[in-house]
Design an enzyme around this catalytic site. Structure first.
Site, PDB file in Angstrom:
ATOM      1  N   GLU A 204     -61.997 -16.490 -38.154  1.00  0.00           N
ATOM      2  CA  GLU A 204     -61.343 -16.154 -39.421  1.00  0.00           C
ATOM      3  C   GLU A 204     -61.748 -14.740 -39.820  1.00  0.00           C
ATOM      4  O   GLU A 204     -62.935 -14.448 -39.961  1.00  0.00           O
ATOM      5  CB  GLU A 204     -61.757 -17.136 -40.514  1.00  0.00           C
ATOM      6  N   HIS A 223     -74.080 -13.203 -32.764  1.00  0.00           N
ATOM      7  CA  HIS A 223     -72.880 -12.827 -32.042  1.00  0.00           C
ATOM      8  C   HIS A 223     -71.931 -14.010 -31.944  1.00  0.00           C
ATOM      9  O   HIS A 223     -72.294 -15.148 -32.225  1.00  0.00           O
ATOM     10  CB  HIS A 223     -73.234 -12.343 -30.628  1.00  0.00           C
TER      11      HIS A 223
END
Length: 283
Positions: A204, A223
């Site tokens: 998102e 990450h």
């Protein structure tokens, strides 16, 4: 978080409740999306729509949209909403309004009827109204099964939505699954991924319209990891496009997987992993 109303009511009380709904059919709006409130009168005989309240009519130059929404709830003891954060929930509680978010996506009148049924029982017992009571039949549903849980998405705030969408689609092959524009709260969303969001995790991306400075990545975020094939040629193409690559592809010490790290336009690190068996499929 469970909020509660310190009052108790007789089982035959007539009460006003408000619903956050686009068209009055289902409880389908987040607190921050409310433009109009559907106000219902409820009693043991059922629920009746009695008023529509436009939040714009309650806006004062000295306050914000949230305060106007709370003012528009005057006389209502509960607000049915699809989703609400902790801060506005507490503000509603201070205004003696219970935030009921246990009926998201459910038909309005069915939700109100179930709510009133349990509410009347609590009143008869002289108990306080709690959100566990407001949950209706949901509170007696099945036990959670972690075996059915799954990761849905990870959210990244970005400085340029179009630049980030281009990076993830053109360079990493993702597809835009959904885009939303939030005019009132002045931000845009884009969901991207590699397949059906009902089965695969998504990314998102959120762009806040009024932010000018770059985001600070901090030292908590690590990450995102993406399983890939053809990692050497992929990294050659990424490098040719100017993508920052802190670690070129090379085998891991503890297994035969090949791993590379790159950075997206905002500096978020992405781990690219080619499994030792390049045909392996992540379920």
């Amino acid at each position: 978080m469970c909020g509660h109303d310190q009052r108790s009511y007789p089982k035959d009380a007539t009460l006003l409740v408000a619903v956050a709904s686009k068209d009055g059919g289902t409880v389908d709006q987040h607190f921050g999306q409310i433009d109009e409130l559907h106000v219902y009168e409820m009693d043991p005989g059922g629920a009746r729509l009695v008023e529509l309240r436009n939040v714009d009519d309650y806006v004062d130059e000295s306050d914000n949209r949230r305060e106007a929404t709370i003012r528009a709830l005057k006389g209502c003891m509960a607000l049915f909403v699809a989703k609400i954060g902790d801060t506005p929930r507490e503000q509603l509680r201070a205004a003696n309004v219970v935030a009921v978010d246990g009926y998201a996506g459910q038909p309005v009148e069915t939700s109100i009827t179930a709510f009133f049924r349990d509410y009347a029982v609590l009143g008869k017992r002289g108990a306080q109204l709690t959100l566990s009571g407001a949950m209706g039949d949901r509170g007696s549903g099945p036990e959670p099964d972690p075996g059915t849980f799954r990761l849905l998405h990870t959210m990244l705030r970005v400085g340029d939505l179009e630049r980030s969408v281009d990076f993830y689609t053109r360079l990493l092959g993702m597809t835009v699954l959904e885009r939303r524009e939030h005019r009132k709260n002045r931000f845009s969303q884009a969901y991207l991924g590699y397949g059906d969001p009902g089965r695969h995790m998504a990314v998102e991306l959120v762009f806040n319209w009024e932010r000018e400075e770059s985001y600070r990545l901090g030292d908590a975020f690590g990450h995102i990891a993406i399983q890939v094939t053809g990692i050497d040629k992929l990294c050659e193409r990424l490098a040719a496009d100017g993508v920052t690559m802190p670690r070129p592809p090379r085998p891991q010490r503890h297994n035969k997987n090949t791993v590379a790290f790159i950075e997206d336009p905002d500096g978020y690190r992405i781990e690219l992993v080619q499994m030792a068996d390049a045909d392996a499929v992540t379920s």
